[in-house]
Enzyme design. Structure first.
Site, PDB file in Angstrom:
ATOM      1  N   GLY C  13       0.818  -1.196   0.000  1.00 56.26           N
ATOM      2  CA  GLY C  13       0.000   0.000   0.000  1.00 56.26           C
ATOM      3  C   GLY C  13       0.859   1.255   0.000  1.00 56.26           C
ATOM      4  O   GLY C  13       2.093   1.191   0.021  1.00 56.26           O
ATOM      5  N   HIS C  53      12.689   9.951  -2.182  1.00 56.24           N
ATOM      6  CA  HIS C  53      13.204   8.640  -2.596  1.00 56.24           C
ATOM      7  C   HIS C  53      14.676   8.733  -2.995  1.00 56.24           C
ATOM      8  O   HIS C  53      15.474   7.873  -2.652  1.00 56.24           O
ATOM      9  CB  HIS C  53      12.378   8.091  -3.766  1.00 56.24           C
TER      10      HIS C  53
END
Lengths: 176, 176, 176
Positions: C13, C53
């Site tokens: 998720g 990221h």
């Protein structure tokens, strides 16, 4: 104790491969196979989904359409072979459009308890997103979760499909 | 190393049976049981949910209401018995209504690290649906996921409830 | 049969720790590491996520930006080291903005089948919420589920991240 579980529940998200998994679990049983469809084709999208599922099952299945009286459909077909119920989510949606689903869920559980021939049921996991803004969707999510828990309590075997892969939740090996 | 894990997290979707699982894990500890409620009853729906949970727990629980200062509630109740915190999702929602939740999450983690008596915490898995259209819901989903990961990193044991069934995620047996 | 799996899929998720898990699986391979980014920074929120990221990966990664022709990017980089594709969900979203994604998904599967060097791919589980009211979101959910199933069928190893914890779905130990 029979070799195969008598009541099997397959849960999972949308497009997780749960119907295909349920079909392969049902097809492991010998003899006649009966598909109990709870869907009503009230729009093009649904008509298309029903067609896709029918094409994948192929021949070798008898089809019974029963959008509401699942307990009755199970009673009428017991003794004729394995039944695949696809799916409890649409069934609950049909029931909630007409009133309180609780008596129907209790009747389903009593019927499952009384079955001699195996039953494989398909449902959805749908409580893993953000709280819906729509009050009706929240109520559906609650009723659906309670329905799933009631059927899980009766089921001999429970699987969850994730991206096409089966994860066995009951009985579990090596995780308790 | 004690016989029972000191910090246990129970996650799961809506109506997945996570509170019932958390209560049974907490009830495995002997002695006093303290329920730390983070919910605020600001509407009828929430009042009803709170009542349902209280009825299921039954007597034998002391209740502490603490919608915001969880670290303080844990510090004040340590040494009195097992604590059940239900739930982190409502707590985060209360915090985000008032500002930045990050300092509170860090304070919670420090408090958990310092506990002598066991704590069982309930949270939700809510990132498994379609991306919400609402920007606030997206931000809540992000903060909530980071909060869960921070508590998981501290927890001795993590469970996920799925349709009423427990799936142990930490420590895992047979899946690594 | 090589020591390391050749094709690995990591699902999960939002904010479940799937990118971090995929990075650690990719980093287990020796030699050059190539990050294939499918994201396009079309707004501030996305620019920020891309930056987060990149900061976590640190140096030691070569970056290739390829929002659409993943099959081509894999072909061009094969023989240079392990590739991390992050993520298939944004890639599908880019494809659907322009037309039918199916030929691209088939081309990706053929490319994966032909790889010599390992590939780790990140995707989302997003079908576990309430049925979206938006028809486009429903179609995306369907296409996305079929894409995941197609890649899972090719993958040697599949993991699901849940609140930062890895759950191995393929191959499974102790659960079949």
């Amino acid at each position: 104790m029979s070799k195969h579980p008598r009541i099997t529940l397959v849960t999972g998200g949308a497009r997780s491969g749960k119907s295909a998994l349920a079909e392969s679990l049902a097809a492991a049983h010998e003899g006649t196979r009966i598909y109990i469809a709870t869907a009503e084709a009230w729009d093009d999208e649904m008509t298309q989904r029903i067609g896709l599922h029918r094409d994948r099952r192929g021949s070798g299945w008898q089809t019974v359409e029963e959008p509401r009286d699942l307990a009755g459909a199970l009673a009428r077909t017991d003794g004729q072979g394995v039944r695949l119920v696809d799916c409890l989510t649409l069934w609950l949606s049909n029931l909630m459009a007409e009133g309180q689903p609780d008596p129907h869920i209790r009747a389903l559980c009593r019927a499952l308890d009384a079955q001699q021939d195996p039953v494989v049921l398909v449902t959805n996991e749908l409580g893993l997103g953000i709280v819906p803004e729509n009050a009706l969707a929240r109520r559906f999510r609650d009723e659906h979760g309670w329905m799933n828990q009631a059927v899980v309590a009766i089921a001999d075997e429970v699987w969850m499909a994730v991206s096409g892969l089966p994860l066995r939740l009951k009985p579990q090996r090596g995780t308790s």
